[in-house]
Motif scaffolding. Sequence first.
Motif, PDB file in Angstrom:
ATOM      1  N   PHE A  95       4.508  -1.775  -6.015  1.00  0.00           N
ATOM      2  CA  PHE A  95       3.401  -1.575  -5.072  1.00  0.00           C
ATOM      3  C   PHE A  95       2.463  -2.778  -5.030  1.00  0.00           C
ATOM      4  O   PHE A  95       1.534  -2.811  -4.229  1.00  0.00           O
ATOM      5  N   SER A  96       2.675  -3.736  -5.916  1.00  0.00           N
ATOM      6  CA  SER A  96       1.772  -4.876  -6.032  1.00  0.00           C
ATOM      7  C   SER A  96       2.319  -6.055  -5.228  1.00  0.00           C
ATOM      8  O   SER A  96       3.440  -6.505  -5.464  1.00  0.00           O
ATOM      9  N   ALA A  97       1.556  -6.540  -4.276  1.00  0.00           N
ATOM     10  CA  ALA A  97       1.958  -7.675  -3.451  1.00  0.00           C
ATOM     11  C   ALA A  97       1.171  -8.912  -3.865  1.00  0.00           C
ATOM     12  O   ALA A  97      -0.050  -8.843  -4.006  1.00  0.00           O
ATOM     13  N   PRO A  98       1.845 -10.041  -4.088  1.00  0.00           N
ATOM     14  CA  PRO A  98       1.141 -11.269  -4.478  1.00  0.00           C
ATOM     15  C   PRO A  98       0.084 -11.666  -3.447  1.00  0.00           C
ATOM     16  O   PRO A  98       0.330 -11.629  -2.246  1.00  0.00           O
ATOM     17  N   GLY A  99      -1.091 -12.012  -3.942  1.00  0.00           N
ATOM     18  CA  GLY A  99      -2.135 -12.515  -3.068  1.00  0.00           C
ATOM     19  C   GLY A  99      -2.979 -11.466  -2.378  1.00  0.00           C
ATOM     20  O   GLY A  99      -3.871 -11.807  -1.604  1.00  0.00           O
ATOM     21  N   ARG A 100      -2.686 -10.186  -2.626  1.00  0.00           N
ATOM     22  CA  ARG A 100      -3.520  -9.157  -2.001  1.00  0.00           C
ATOM     23  C   ARG A 100      -3.640  -7.955  -2.939  1.00  0.00           C
ATOM     24  O   ARG A 100      -2.800  -7.729  -3.795  1.00  0.00           O
ATOM     25  N   SER A 101      -4.724  -7.220  -2.779  1.00  0.00           N
ATOM     26  CA  SER A 101      -4.959  -6.027  -3.591  1.00  0.00           C
ATOM     27  C   SER A 101      -4.464  -4.801  -2.833  1.00  0.00           C
ATOM     28  O   SER A 101      -4.935  -4.520  -1.729  1.00  0.00           O
ATOM     29  N   SER A 102      -3.506  -4.112  -3.409  1.00  0.00           N
ATOM     30  CA  SER A 102      -2.928  -2.939  -2.764  1.00  0.00           C
ATOM     31  C   SER A 102      -3.596  -1.673  -3.287  1.00  0.00           C
ATOM     32  O   SER A 102      -3.958  -1.588  -4.456  1.00  0.00           O
ATOM     33  N   MET A 103      -3.754  -0.700  -2.394  1.00  0.00           N
ATOM     34  CA  MET A 103      -4.323   0.578  -2.799  1.00  0.00           C
ATOM     35  C   MET A 103      -3.216   1.618  -2.907  1.00  0.00           C
ATOM     36  O   MET A 103      -2.366   1.727  -2.022  1.00  0.00           O
ATOM     37  N   ILE A 104      -3.233   2.367  -3.987  1.00  0.00           N
ATOM     38  CA  ILE A 104      -2.244   3.416  -4.197  1.00  0.00           C
ATOM     39  C   ILE A 104      -2.939   4.732  -4.515  1.00  0.00           C
ATOM     40  O   ILE A 104      -4.101   4.762  -4.932  1.00  0.00           O
ATOM     41  N   GLU A 105      -2.196   5.807  -4.302  1.00  0.00           N
ATOM     42  CA  GLU A 105      -2.655   7.139  -4.697  1.00  0.00           C
ATOM     43  C   GLU A 105      -1.688   7.682  -5.734  1.00  0.00           C
ATOM     44  O   GLU A 105      -0.473   7.605  -5.569  1.00  0.00           O
ATOM     45  N   ILE A 106      -2.241   8.215  -6.815  1.00  0.00           N
ATOM     46  CA  ILE A 106      -1.443   8.803  -7.889  1.00  0.00           C
ATOM     47  C   ILE A 106      -1.766  10.284  -7.969  1.00  0.00           C
ATOM     48  O   ILE A 106      -2.947  10.669  -7.960  1.00  0.00           O
ATOM     49  N   GLN A 107      -0.718  11.091  -8.042  1.00  0.00           N
ATOM     50  CA  GLN A 107      -0.910  12.542  -8.126  1.00  0.00           C
ATOM     51  C   GLN A 107      -0.051  13.124  -9.228  1.00  0.00           C
ATOM     52  O   GLN A 107       1.092  12.714  -9.435  1.00  0.00           O
ATOM     53  N   TYR A 108      -0.613  14.072  -9.967  1.00  0.00           N
ATOM     54  CA  TYR A 108       0.143  14.798 -10.994  1.00  0.00           C
ATOM     55  C   TYR A 108      -0.401  16.222 -11.081  1.00  0.00           C
ATOM     56  O   TYR A 108      -1.620  16.414 -11.084  1.00  0.00           O
ATOM     57  N   PRO A 109       0.504  17.227 -11.184  1.00  0.00           N
ATOM     58  CA  PRO A 109       1.962  17.097 -11.099  1.00  0.00           C
ATOM     59  C   PRO A 109       2.440  17.305  -9.672  1.00  0.00           C
ATOM     60  O   PRO A 109       1.740  17.867  -8.829  1.00  0.00           O
ATOM     61  N   GLY A 110       3.696  16.872  -9.415  1.00  0.00           N
ATOM     62  CA  GLY A 110       4.359  17.195  -8.165  1.00  0.00           C
ATOM     63  C   GLY A 110       5.028  18.554  -8.286  1.00  0.00           C
ATOM     64  O   GLY A 110       4.865  19.255  -9.293  1.00  0.00           O
ATOM     65  N   PRO A 111       5.806  18.956  -7.283  1.00  0.00           N
ATOM     66  CA  PRO A 111       6.454  20.276  -7.306  1.00  0.00           C
ATOM     67  C   PRO A 111       7.341  20.515  -8.525  1.00  0.00           C
ATOM     68  O   PRO A 111       7.466  21.641  -9.001  1.00  0.00           O
TER      69      PRO A 111
END
Length: 298
Positions: A95-111
């Motif tokens: 999810f990490s791209a060189p030269g830019r800050s990426s935003m992610i969403e983390i969720q726990y737990p899934g189904p």
Amino acid sequence: MSSSAVEAEAPDLVCQLDNVQGMVDALSAVRWKRHQDAVVELSEHGVVLIVEDTGCLQAKVYLQRELFVRYEYHAEGRPRFGVSLGLFVDCLNSFSAPGRSSMIEIQYPGPDMQLLIKSVDSLDACIYAEIRTRIPDTISWDYNFEPAGSTPLTFTVKSAALKEAIDDLEWPGSSIQINLQPDPPCITFKGEGHGDLQIDFTYYVNTDLVIAFHCDCQVSYRYKYKFLRATTSNLPSSVIKDNRGSKLTIGRGGMLKVQHLVSVARSATSHPHIDSAGHQQPSRIAYIEFFVKSEVDE
């Protein structure tokens, strides 16, 4: 569907992070071998990841809730789950791209009790990942870190210098002796192998390397080299480049605590988080702690 039913189905945690690389750096700092299992503990205060090795080395990464741009916690108590550290880090890296800050969403737990990760800052595409979790292993030992006396036995050394010293002391299968003496105030790292190699950090003399020193009595303990090296082997390049300080404290029975600070601030907006003294505000820092047991003479 009633509102109570919706609340009952709410995940334990939904959080968003605006600097994936910062999280990768923090978790990579405790990745000292290829295959490692980690225990992740969730709470209203943040996320803690714990790894250990043979009951002699334990490491913790503290990701406080202030690091996240969104942190919604719905669980009761402090749920834990086990996960492969390498898989987790490699997945985040995607999810990490060189030269830019990426935003992610983390969720726990899934189904199916998965750890769910997805990108949330792109209008064109969405990266989505599921990581299988497992019932966590019981932490095999309680570090139970206690001060060795009324005065803490502690010193702070520039991280780059600490890493270089430990790297230079490498002897296969050897031990490293750490000696602290109050007068003159000095820290000595001594490696024993085919010969002896000793590195001294003298307080007041090496003020550019030794930032702080507190010791009221002479102490000396030995530690397995492979465990001591794990505390610095994967320090992020940002820590070495910024030449931050790493704090070492010797507790009761020779228990060694090593603490590092890793920035999780977005590169484009990191400056507003630096105060007039040049220190980053705690809210944008991940705390890394290692606990190393001393060797016992047979």
